[in-house]
Scaffold this active site. Structure first.
Site, PDB file in Angstrom:
ATOM      1  N   VAL A 199    -118.900  22.665  54.371  1.00  0.00           N
ATOM      2  CA  VAL A 199    -118.047  21.847  53.504  1.00  0.00           C
ATOM      3  C   VAL A 199    -116.659  22.481  53.360  1.00  0.00           C
ATOM      4  CG1 VAL A 199    -117.861  20.684  51.276  1.00  0.00           C
ATOM      5  CG2 VAL A 199    -120.128  21.130  52.253  1.00  0.00           C
ATOM      6  N   ALA A 236    -114.850  24.344  55.314  1.00  0.00           N
ATOM      7  CA  ALA A 236    -113.955  24.183  56.470  1.00  0.00           C
ATOM      8  C   ALA A 236    -113.347  22.783  56.473  1.00  0.00           C
ATOM      9  CB  ALA A 236    -114.732  24.438  57.766  1.00  0.00           C
ATOM     10  N   VAL A 254    -124.015  16.117  43.329  1.00  0.00           N
ATOM     11  CA  VAL A 254    -125.077  15.111  43.298  1.00  0.00           C
ATOM     12  C   VAL A 254    -124.752  14.011  44.304  1.00  0.00           C
ATOM     13  CG1 VAL A 254    -126.361  13.454  41.909  1.00  0.00           C
ATOM     14  CG2 VAL A 254    -125.521  15.579  40.867  1.00  0.00           C
ATOM     15  N   ILE A 310    -121.233  10.251  47.632  1.00  0.00           N
ATOM     16  CA  ILE A 310    -121.344   9.050  46.787  1.00  0.00           C
ATOM     17  C   ILE A 310    -120.696   9.295  45.434  1.00  0.00           C
ATOM     18  CG2 ILE A 310    -122.914   7.404  45.692  1.00  0.00           C
ATOM     19  CD1 ILE A 310    -125.051   8.230  47.697  1.00  0.00           C
ATOM     20  N   LYS A 362    -130.360  18.161  40.855  1.00  0.00           N
ATOM     21  CA  LYS A 362    -129.492  16.986  40.747  1.00  0.00           C
ATOM     22  C   LYS A 362    -129.946  16.095  39.585  1.00  0.00           C
ATOM     23  CE  LYS A 362    -128.473  17.255  45.683  1.00  0.00           C
ATOM     24  NZ  LYS A 362    -128.996  16.951  47.020  1.00  0.00           N
TER      25      LYS A 362
HETATM   26  N1  LIG Z   1    -123.599  20.799  53.194  1.00  0.00           N
HETATM   27  C1  LIG Z   1    -123.760  19.735  52.438  1.00  0.00           C
HETATM   28  O1  LIG Z   1    -124.001  18.657  52.947  1.00  0.00           O
HETATM   29  C2  LIG Z   1    -123.636  19.822  50.939  1.00  0.00           C
HETATM   30  C3  LIG Z   1    -123.754  18.651  50.178  1.00  0.00           C
HETATM   31  C4  LIG Z   1    -123.589  18.726  48.790  1.00  0.00           C
HETATM   32  C5  LIG Z   1    -123.342  19.953  48.203  1.00  0.00           C
HETATM   33  N2  LIG Z   1    -123.254  21.074  48.976  1.00  0.00           N
HETATM   34  C6  LIG Z   1    -123.009  22.355  48.314  1.00  0.00           C
HETATM   35  O2  LIG Z   1    -121.779  22.878  48.766  1.00  0.00           O
HETATM   36  C7  LIG Z   1    -121.860  24.299  48.807  1.00  0.00           C
HETATM   37  C8  LIG Z   1    -121.505  24.783  50.199  1.00  0.00           C
HETATM   38  O3  LIG Z   1    -122.383  24.218  51.121  1.00  0.00           O
HETATM   39  P1  LIG Z   1    -122.206  24.428  52.698  1.00  0.00           P
HETATM   40  O4  LIG Z   1    -123.111  23.472  53.346  1.00  0.00           O
HETATM   41  O5  LIG Z   1    -120.781  24.427  53.051  1.00  0.00           O
HETATM   42  O6  LIG Z   1    -122.812  25.890  52.864  1.00  0.00           O
HETATM   43  P2  LIG Z   1    -122.535  26.925  54.066  1.00  0.00           P
HETATM   44  O7  LIG Z   1    -123.671  27.878  54.029  1.00  0.00           O
HETATM   45  O8  LIG Z   1    -122.242  26.194  55.312  1.00  0.00           O
HETATM   46  O9  LIG Z   1    -121.208  27.641  53.588  1.00  0.00           O
HETATM   47  C9  LIG Z   1    -121.132  28.627  52.621  1.00  0.00           C
HETATM   48  C10 LIG Z   1    -120.178  29.665  53.147  1.00  0.00           C
HETATM   49  O10 LIG Z   1    -119.903  30.611  52.122  1.00  0.00           O
HETATM   50  C11 LIG Z   1    -119.904  31.888  52.705  1.00  0.00           C
HETATM   51  N3  LIG Z   1    -120.162  32.874  51.652  1.00  0.00           N
HETATM   52  C12 LIG Z   1    -121.318  33.075  51.008  1.00  0.00           C
HETATM   53  N4  LIG Z   1    -121.158  34.063  50.106  1.00  0.00           N
HETATM   54  C13 LIG Z   1    -119.896  34.486  50.190  1.00  0.00           C
HETATM   55  C14 LIG Z   1    -119.137  35.476  49.528  1.00  0.00           C
HETATM   56  N5  LIG Z   1    -119.673  36.229  48.609  1.00  0.00           N
HETATM   57  N6  LIG Z   1    -117.839  35.610  49.855  1.00  0.00           N
HETATM   58  C15 LIG Z   1    -117.278  34.851  50.806  1.00  0.00           C
HETATM   59  N7  LIG Z   1    -117.955  33.903  51.492  1.00  0.00           N
HETATM   60  C16 LIG Z   1    -119.251  33.727  51.184  1.00  0.00           C
HETATM   61  C17 LIG Z   1    -120.943  31.849  53.790  1.00  0.00           C
HETATM   62  O11 LIG Z   1    -120.722  32.844  54.744  1.00  0.00           O
HETATM   63  C18 LIG Z   1    -120.725  30.436  54.346  1.00  0.00           C
HETATM   64  O12 LIG Z   1    -119.758  30.435  55.379  1.00  0.00           O
HETATM   65  C19 LIG Z   1    -123.276  24.649  48.340  1.00  0.00           C
HETATM   66  O13 LIG Z   1    -123.259  24.892  46.953  1.00  0.00           O
HETATM   67  C20 LIG Z   1    -124.051  23.392  48.638  1.00  0.00           C
HETATM   68  O14 LIG Z   1    -125.166  23.232  47.816  1.00  0.00           O
HETATM   69  C21 LIG Z   1    -123.391  21.035  50.325  1.00  0.00           C
HETATM   70  N1  LIG Z   2    -130.311  19.608  51.362  1.00  0.00           N
HETATM   71  C1  LIG Z   2    -129.646  18.514  50.725  1.00  0.00           C
HETATM   72  C2  LIG Z   2    -128.166  18.584  51.023  1.00  0.00           C
HETATM   73  C3  LIG Z   2    -127.310  17.885  50.037  1.00  0.00           C
HETATM   74  O1  LIG Z   2    -127.395  18.420  48.769  1.00  0.00           O
HETATM   75  C4  LIG Z   2    -130.254  17.197  51.216  1.00  0.00           C
HETATM   76  O2  LIG Z   2    -131.138  17.202  52.097  1.00  0.00           O
HETATM   77  O3  LIG Z   2    -129.887  16.147  50.719  1.00  0.00           O
HETATM   78 NA    NA Z   3    -121.435  12.570  44.554  1.00  0.00          NA
END
Ligand SMILES: NC(=O)c1ccc[n+]([C@@H]2O[C@H](COP(=O)([O-])OP(=O)(O)OC[C@H]3O[C@@H](n4cnc5c(N)ncnc54)[C@H](O)[C@@H]3O)[C@@H](O)[C@H]2O)c1
Ligand SMILES: N[C@@H](CCO)C(=O)O
Ligand code: NA
Length: 428
Positions: A14, A16, A130, A134, A203
């Site tokens: 997310v 990036a 959540v 959406i 959620k």
């Molecule tokens: N991926 C999804 O579809 C999605 C959807 C809803 C919510 N989220 C939430 O968004 C957040 C990020 O999700 P994501 O999928 O990008 O996760 P990800 O694992 O791809 O990215 C997290 C990044 O943070 C870095 N990181 C972890 N600890 C660190 C630290 N102490 N210092 C610096 N960098 C650190 C990791 O190396 C990684 O690159 C999470 O809380 C997740 O629950 C993700």
């Molecule tokens: N692991 C979660 C990502 C979004 O929070 C899912 O499958 O919906």
């Molecule tokens: Na939402």
């Protein structure tokens, strides 16, 4: 125009995408927000790591606290409890506003962090936490703030919906579908949080807190996952005209609010039953609004970044006095197309003479006007009418102008008795 410094913590799936949007869409975001949103830095663990998006190296730092100290808005996308919790606290304590998608943290410490934000005049927003992309938290807290919500029922975990949907369509067992979901990248290597309902429960706690104006945390949520749902259960449900979905439910009962996550039988005609694959949807019932449904992508880098950016713009708009009243543009800044410039797909029904050469003459007219035919079907022959055939033609996308000229030319052919209807097709 004022400049707001935006610090990004984490550059994973997310993060990036958020960095990309902040850099690529800077001028549009500034116009919407009423302030420039300057990406002041990205805190990562390893500056040299390979990322999904190419980003200027000078933005990266390993010193998250220094980045936060200088920021107006902090976007936390590290995930997990720590150091995310400690860094969000530091940001809020310094008066910076925070955007996060971290449901695991919020479901446990949401009330405390909300209070810290309020005490420091900072905003804490978490639409991404959540149902990903959406818009559901702001509709609940803003759009429905003049109503009384009675029940919220959502498919808020994409992984489990993908698995249950595949079990429903293929008849396969849970374990086989889980393995497939992992191979396709839908399910994590450690699927426990999704499969056992913990992600949905986090959620549910957030949804319940906002819908019912009370702090609920994870411990208030009854939680059952889907690992014990068998192919036989799914088949029996199908027999009864039902489908099994993992639902997060928060509802107002006479004695209080009940919050729960468990596999649930739903009649197939219920709107949530039509949510397939990894999609999410939230069904809300309110006293005056009645039933509403919100549907879309619950996960994924760019979709989730969309929610993060919406919150970031919302924060900026409250931080600057001269933010635009509505976040829309100026009339004339985008051309309004005339109807004849619009391209769509058409379904044309014709009654024609049933004789040789008719189809090729009609097809030639379509070709002459540059309208490409996707499907042509001669459906009924009506002998009572001196030999009429009914033709149905579905076109590929073409402009209204080309279509109108084609239909006019076709209508003039002596072999065409009637253009019965012209309908436009969407969603095919
Ligand atoms: N991926 C999804 O579809 C999605 C959807 C809803 C919510 N989220 C939430 O968004 C957040 C990020 O999700 P994501 O999928 O990008 O996760 P990800 O694992 O791809 O990215 C997290 C990044 O943070 C870095 N990181 C972890 N600890 C660190 C630290 N102490 N210092 C610096 N960098 C650190 C990791 O190396 C990684 O690159 C999470 O809380 C997740 O629950 C993700
Ligand atoms: N692991 C979660 C990502 C979004 O929070 C899912 O499958 O919906
Ligand atoms: Na939402």
């Amino acid at each position: 125009m004022k400049t707001l410094k935006v610090a990004l913590l984490g550059c994973g799936n997310v993060g990036a995408q958020v960095a990309r949007i902040l850099l690529e869409d800077a001028s549009e975001l500034a116009a919407r927000a009423g302030a420039k949103l300057e990406l002041s830095g990205i805190a990562v663990r390893n500056i040299e790591a390979k990322r999904d998006v190419e980003l200027p190296r000078e933005l990266f730092t390993t010193d998250a606290l220094a980045l936060i100290a200088d920021a107006d808005v902090v976007i936390e996308l590290l995930g997990g409890m720590e150091p995310a919790g400690e860094l969000i606290s530091a940001a809020l304590a310094s008066g910076a506003s925070v955007v996060t998608g971290n449901k695991a943290l919020l479901a446990v410490r949401g009330a405390e962090l909300g209070a810290l934000a309020a005490a420091n005049g900072a905003q804490l927003r978490y639409e991404a936490a959540v149902a990903g992309a959406i818009p559901i938290l702001r509709p609940i807290t803003d759009s429905l703030s003049g109503d009384r919500i009675t029940k919220v029922m959502g498919i808020v975990n994409g992984t489990t919906n993908f698995i249950l949907d595949a079990m429903d369509t293929t008849g396969a067992q849970f374990a086989d579908v889980l393995a497939e979901a992992q191979a396709l990248g839908y399910a994590e290597a450690d699927p426990t949080a999704d499969v056992e309902g913990h992600d949905a429960a986090a959620k549910a706690a957030i949804l319940a807190s906002l819908a019912f104006h009370t702090d609920f945390d994870l411990a208030d949520v009854h939680c059952e996952g889907i690992s014990s749902v068998s192919a036989a259960d799914v088949a029996a449900a199908a027999d009864a005209g039902m489908v099994i979905k993992l639902l997060a439910i928060a509802e107002r009962l006479e004695a209080g609010i009940a919050v729960r996550v468990h596999p649930t039988l739903l009649p197939r005609k219920h709107p949530l039953a039509s949510v397939h694959g990894a999609y999410n949807a939230v069904f809300v019932e309110a006293e005056n609004a009645g039933e509403l449904m919100f549907y879309g992508a619950g996960a994924g880098g760019a979709p989730t970044a969309s929610a993060i950016m919406g919150d970031t713009v919302a924060i900026a708009r409250r931080l600057v006095a001269d933010a635009p009243v509505i976040a829309s543009g100026v009339r004339g800044s985008q051309p309004a197309l005339r109807f004849d410039q619009i391209a769509t797909s058409y379904w044309i029904s014709l009654r024609v003479a049933d004789e040789s050469g008719v189809l090729s003459r009609i097809a030639a007219l379509f070709a002459e006007h540059g309208v490409s035919i996707e499907l042509l079907r001669q459906s009924v022959v009506d002998s009572a009418d001196g030999g009429s055939a009914l033709l149905r033609i579905v076109t590929h996308k073409s402009t209204e102008a080309a279509l109108a000229a084609t239909v006019a030319a076709v209508g003039k052919l002596d072999v065409v008795k009637e253009v019965t209807s012209v309908l436009r097709v969407e969603g095919n």
